[in-house]
Design an enzyme around this catalytic site. Structure first.
Site, PDB file in Angstrom:
ATOM      1  N   SER A 270       0.830  -1.203   0.000  1.00  0.00           N
ATOM      2  CA  SER A 270       0.000   0.000   0.000  1.00  0.00           C
ATOM      3  C   SER A 270       0.872   1.264   0.000  1.00  0.00           C
ATOM      4  O   SER A 270       1.646   1.473  -0.938  1.00  0.00           O
ATOM      5  CB  SER A 270      -0.963  -0.055   1.190  1.00  0.00           C
ATOM      6  OG  SER A 270      -1.958   0.932   1.096  1.00  0.00           O
TER       7      SER A 270
ATOM      8  N   ASP B 253      -9.949  -3.449  -5.255  1.00  0.00           N
ATOM      9  CA  ASP B 253      -9.108  -2.469  -4.562  1.00  0.00           C
ATOM     10  C   ASP B 253      -9.119  -1.176  -5.368  1.00  0.00           C
ATOM     11  O   ASP B 253      -8.915  -1.202  -6.586  1.00  0.00           O
ATOM     12  CB  ASP B 253      -7.680  -3.025  -4.442  1.00  0.00           C
ATOM     13  CG  ASP B 253      -6.708  -2.109  -3.708  1.00  0.00           C
ATOM     14  OD1 ASP B 253      -7.140  -1.057  -3.190  1.00  0.00           O
ATOM     15  OD2 ASP B 253      -5.516  -2.466  -3.645  1.00  0.00           O
TER      16      ASP B 253
ATOM     17  N   HIS C 137      -7.904  -5.001  -0.854  1.00  0.00           N
ATOM     18  CA  HIS C 137      -6.700  -4.359  -0.354  1.00  0.00           C
ATOM     19  C   HIS C 137      -6.341  -4.923   1.028  1.00  0.00           C
ATOM     20  O   HIS C 137      -7.208  -5.230   1.837  1.00  0.00           O
ATOM     21  CB  HIS C 137      -6.979  -2.852  -0.225  1.00  0.00           C
ATOM     22  CG  HIS C 137      -5.784  -2.036   0.106  1.00  0.00           C
ATOM     23  ND1 HIS C 137      -4.891  -1.626  -0.848  1.00  0.00           N
ATOM     24  CD2 HIS C 137      -5.317  -1.545   1.284  1.00  0.00           C
ATOM     25  CE1 HIS C 137      -3.938  -0.909  -0.283  1.00  0.00           C
ATOM     26  NE2 HIS C 137      -4.183  -0.856   1.023  1.00  0.00           N
TER      27      HIS C 137
END
Length: 314
Positions: A158, A253, A283
């Site tokens: 991320s 995501d 995610h």
């Protein structure tokens, strides 16, 4: 496709929970909330041969914390420098400690987890500069910890995936350190929130568009930062000559499309890329090995990529 059963169960729990969302909470509340969410998803911390906490000087004289995980095996060991996720605002060494132990043991690779300073207390470019400083320190000093400075990979998820894409750009611009592999788990590569994956997945899929606005506002100083390649690697003029990449994206995501756009950008520039989109997935799944089989599949790919690019015996 639809959601995997484990994904649907988790989303049902998250979406039915009472209480404010990320944008309505304070930074401190969000930091505590992230730690609480993952507590039961990351698994019990495994024993690792050696775990050391050290501090190194940052570029501006403050301290950066590193946690070095040394697994069993004859050295010098290949090294994976890891930058945790959490929108540049959340997360710390403790939240991902079980994941780092798992990665070190499964890959027989020394893992260096970087406790870079967080926004909004330390906005862009400080988190990126901290990660660069840490990676340079590893290159120059890891030999004394039984790590191999000639075999260094960087990785992150991320916002950490963003940093793992940025550090090779910095290293290219600054003449080092030498990085053999970049592992990008559902990374932030740009700040365009109008992509199809944002439109499709922006509500009810764990990481929501409104949360990304909040993270971006906390990390960036102004609109101009969105065009800075050290914040948004997609904005880099030239990505040729970067290390080979292993990139993961997730179907449901908001960050899917920018991750895949960066894959294409790297490929067009001649950088070897291995990419997997995890269908039916959301995610953050890599931090959820207790409930997500895909976390284990992702780690198997990481292990193979480390073996291939770092010529190890893992």
């Amino acid at each position: 496709m639809g959601y995997q059963p484990a994904v649907k169960n988790l989303l049902d729990q998250i979406n039915s929970a009472e209480g404010p969302g990320i944008p309505e909470m304070t930074v401190e509340e969000n930091r505590a909330g992230l730690a609480a969410l993952y507590k039961d998803l990351v698994g019990e911390p495994q024993e690792v041969k050696k775990v050391e906490n050290i501090n190194i000087p940052s570029h501006d004289g403050e301290k950066i914390g590193l946690r070095i995980y040394t697994p069993e095996g004859e050295g010098p060991l290949p090294v994976l420098v890891f930058y945790h996720g959490g929108g540049w605002v959340l997360g710390d060494l403790e939240v991902i400690d079980p994941i780092m132990r798992w990665v070190a043991n499964e890959t027989s690779t020394m893992v260096v987890s970087v406790d870079y300073r967080l926004a909004p207390e330390y906005k862009f470019p400080i988190p990126a500069e901290d990660c660069y400083t840490a990676t340079k320190w590893v290159s120059e000093n890891i030999q004394s910890y039984n790590g191999d400075p000639k075999r260094i990979a960087v990785a992150g998820d991320s916002a950490g995936g963003n940093l793992a894409a940025v550090i090779p750009l910095m290293a290219k611009d600054r003449g080092g350190p030498n990085i053999s592999l970049q592992i990008l788990l559902y990374p932030v590569t740009d700040f365009d929130t109008t992509t199809p994956s944002y439109v499709e997945n922006g509500k009810g899929n764990y990481l929501e568009t409104e949360a990304m606005y909040w993270f971006n506002d906390n990390y960036l100083n102004n609109e101009a930062d969105k065009k800075n390649p050290y914040a948004a690697p997609m904005q880099a003029r030239d990505v040729s000559g970067l290390p080979p990449a292993l990139v993961f994206t997730a179907e449901h995501d908001v960050l899917r499309d920018e991750g895949e756009a960066y894959v294409e950008r790297l490929r067009q520039s001649g950088v070897p890329v291995e990419h997997t989109r995890f269908d039916g997935q959301i995610h953050g799944f890599f931090w959820m090995p207790v409930i997500m089989d895909d976390a284990h599949k992702a780690l198997a790919q990481i292990k193979n990529a480390l073996k291939k690019q770092l010529s190890t015996t893992v």
